[in-house]
Design a protein around this motif. Structure first.
Motif, mmCIF file in Angstrom:
data_model
loop_
_atom_site.group_PDB
_atom_site.id
_atom_site.type_symbol
_atom_site.label_atom_id
_atom_site.label_comp_id
_atom_site.label_asym_id
_atom_site.label_seq_id
_atom_site.Cartn_x
_atom_site.Cartn_y
_atom_site.Cartn_z
ATOM 1 N N GLU A 34 0.837 -1.200 0.000
ATOM 2 C CA GLU A 34 0.000 0.000 0.000
ATOM 3 C C GLU A 34 0.879 1.260 0.000
ATOM 4 O O GLU A 34 0.635 2.202 -0.741
ATOM 5 N N TYR A 35 1.906 1.246 0.826
ATOM 6 C CA TYR A 35 2.823 2.384 0.899
ATOM 7 C C TYR A 35 3.609 2.545 -0.408
ATOM 8 O O TYR A 35 3.811 3.655 -0.890
ATOM 9 N N LEU A 36 4.025 1.439 -1.007
ATOM 10 C CA LEU A 36 4.807 1.476 -2.242
ATOM 11 C C LEU A 36 4.055 2.201 -3.359
ATOM 12 O O LEU A 36 4.657 2.937 -4.141
ATOM 13 N N TYR A 37 2.753 1.998 -3.439
ATOM 14 C CA TYR A 37 1.977 2.571 -4.538
ATOM 15 C C TYR A 37 1.388 3.947 -4.221
ATOM 16 O O TYR A 37 0.645 4.488 -5.035
ATOM 17 N N GLU A 38 1.743 4.504 -3.076
ATOM 18 C CA GLU A 38 1.360 5.885 -2.781
ATOM 19 C C GLU A 38 2.136 6.815 -3.709
ATOM 20 O O GLU A 38 3.290 6.552 -4.033
ATOM 21 N N GLU A 39 1.516 7.907 -4.102
ATOM 22 C CA GLU A 39 2.203 8.858 -4.983
ATOM 23 C C GLU A 39 3.340 9.563 -4.270
ATOM 24 O O GLU A 39 4.408 9.754 -4.836
ATOM 25 N N GLU A 40 3.104 9.964 -3.040
ATOM 26 C CA GLU A 40 4.133 10.667 -2.278
ATOM 27 C C GLU A 40 4.675 9.742 -1.201
ATOM 28 O O GLU A 40 3.941 9.284 -0.342
ATOM 29 N N LYS A 41 5.956 9.451 -1.301
ATOM 30 C CA LYS A 41 6.607 8.592 -0.309
ATOM 31 C C LYS A 41 8.070 8.978 -0.203
ATOM 32 O O LYS A 41 8.615 9.629 -1.078
ATOM 33 N N ASP A 42 8.681 8.562 0.874
ATOM 34 C CA ASP A 42 10.099 8.815 1.092
ATOM 35 C C ASP A 42 10.898 7.917 0.148
ATOM 36 O O ASP A 42 10.939 6.701 0.322
ATOM 37 N N GLN A 43 11.500 8.509 -0.864
ATOM 38 C CA GLN A 43 12.226 7.748 -1.886
ATOM 39 C C GLN A 43 13.440 7.013 -1.339
ATOM 40 O O GLN A 43 13.883 6.033 -1.931
ATOM 41 N N THR A 44 13.971 7.459 -0.219
ATOM 42 C CA THR A 44 15.194 6.845 0.311
ATOM 43 C C THR A 44 14.951 5.458 0.889
ATOM 44 O O THR A 44 15.903 4.697 1.052
ATOM 45 N N ILE A 45 13.698 5.118 1.189
ATOM 46 C CA ILE A 45 13.444 3.788 1.774
ATOM 47 C C ILE A 45 12.933 2.784 0.750
ATOM 48 O O ILE A 45 12.662 1.639 1.100
ATOM 49 N N ILE A 46 12.837 3.187 -0.512
ATOM 50 C CA ILE A 46 12.327 2.283 -1.549
ATOM 51 C C ILE A 46 13.110 0.969 -1.607
ATOM 52 O O ILE A 46 12.495 -0.099 -1.636
ATOM 53 N N PRO A 47 14.452 0.972 -1.620
ATOM 54 C CA PRO A 47 15.167 -0.315 -1.657
ATOM 55 C C PRO A 47 14.816 -1.231 -0.485
ATOM 56 O O PRO A 47 14.577 -2.433 -0.676
ATOM 57 N N GLU A 48 14.764 -0.678 0.716
ATOM 58 C CA GLU A 48 14.411 -1.490 1.885
ATOM 59 C C GLU A 48 12.958 -1.958 1.798
ATOM 60 O O GLU A 48 12.637 -3.092 2.152
ATOM 61 N N LEU A 49 12.097 -1.105 1.316
ATOM 62 C CA LEU A 49 10.691 -1.445 1.159
ATOM 63 C C LEU A 49 10.528 -2.617 0.190
ATOM 64 O O LEU A 49 9.816 -3.588 0.488
ATOM 65 N N LEU A 50 11.197 -2.561 -0.946
ATOM 66 C CA LEU A 50 11.123 -3.648 -1.928
ATOM 67 C C LEU A 50 11.684 -4.942 -1.361
ATOM 68 O O LEU A 50 11.111 -6.025 -1.562
ATOM 69 N N PHE A 51 12.808 -4.852 -0.650
ATOM 70 C CA PHE A 51 13.382 -6.047 -0.040
ATOM 71 C C PHE A 51 12.410 -6.651 0.961
ATOM 72 O O PHE A 51 12.197 -7.867 0.983
ATOM 73 N N ASN A 52 11.800 -5.810 1.797
ATOM 74 C CA ASN A 52 10.882 -6.309 2.817
ATOM 75 C C ASN A 52 9.658 -6.972 2.199
ATOM 76 O O ASN A 52 9.189 -7.999 2.700
ATOM 77 N N ILE A 53 9.144 -6.409 1.105
ATOM 78 C CA ILE A 53 8.013 -7.035 0.414
ATOM 79 C C ILE A 53 8.428 -8.405 -0.111
ATOM 80 O O ILE A 53 7.719 -9.396 0.070
ATOM 81 N N GLY A 54 9.576 -8.464 -0.762
ATOM 82 C CA GLY A 54 10.079 -9.739 -1.263
ATOM 83 C C GLY A 54 10.290 -10.748 -0.156
ATOM 84 O O GLY A 54 9.966 -11.935 -0.300
ATOM 85 N N PHE A 55 10.819 -10.297 0.961
ATOM 86 C CA PHE A 55 11.049 -11.181 2.101
ATOM 87 C C PHE A 55 9.729 -11.728 2.639
ATOM 88 O O PHE A 55 9.633 -12.910 2.987
ATOM 89 N N CYS A 56 8.710 -10.881 2.703
ATOM 90 C CA CYS A 56 7.385 -11.334 3.167
ATOM 91 C C CYS A 56 6.826 -12.412 2.235
ATOM 92 O O CYS A 56 6.282 -13.415 2.706
ATOM 93 N N PHE A 57 6.957 -12.195 0.929
ATOM 94 C CA PHE A 57 6.519 -13.220 -0.022
ATOM 95 C C PHE A 57 7.325 -14.505 0.187
ATOM 96 O O PHE A 57 6.759 -15.599 0.186
#
Length: 70
Positions: A34-57
């Motif tokens: 949900e946070y990933l697809y928000e228009e406004e987000k902190d761009q600096t955490i995108i790599p960690e966010l993607l890793f965490n999503i992958g880890f959850c899967f």
């Protein structure tokens, strides 16, 4: 009471991390996505966010989706 936009985002990311650390992978993944697809987000955490999503899967044995995020 109205929260500043970046505070709300920080809280969501932190909540996802809390859920992840407590092995609640589906809930964490849903919050992260949900946070990933928000228009406004902190761009600096995108790599960690993607890793965490992958880890959850991955922890949910959904390896195909895990690979698409890792």
């Amino acid at each position: 009471m109205e929260l500043k936009g970046d505070f709300k985002d920080d809280i969501r990311f932190a909540l996802g991390n809390i859920l992840l650390n407590n092995n609640m992978y589906k809930l964490a993944k849903d919050i992260y996505i949900e946070y990933l697809y928000e228009e406004e987000k902190d761009q600096t955490i995108i790599p960690e966010l993607l890793f965490n999503i992958g880890f959850c899967f991955y922890k949910s044995n959904d390896y195909e989706n895990a690979l698409s995020f890792l």
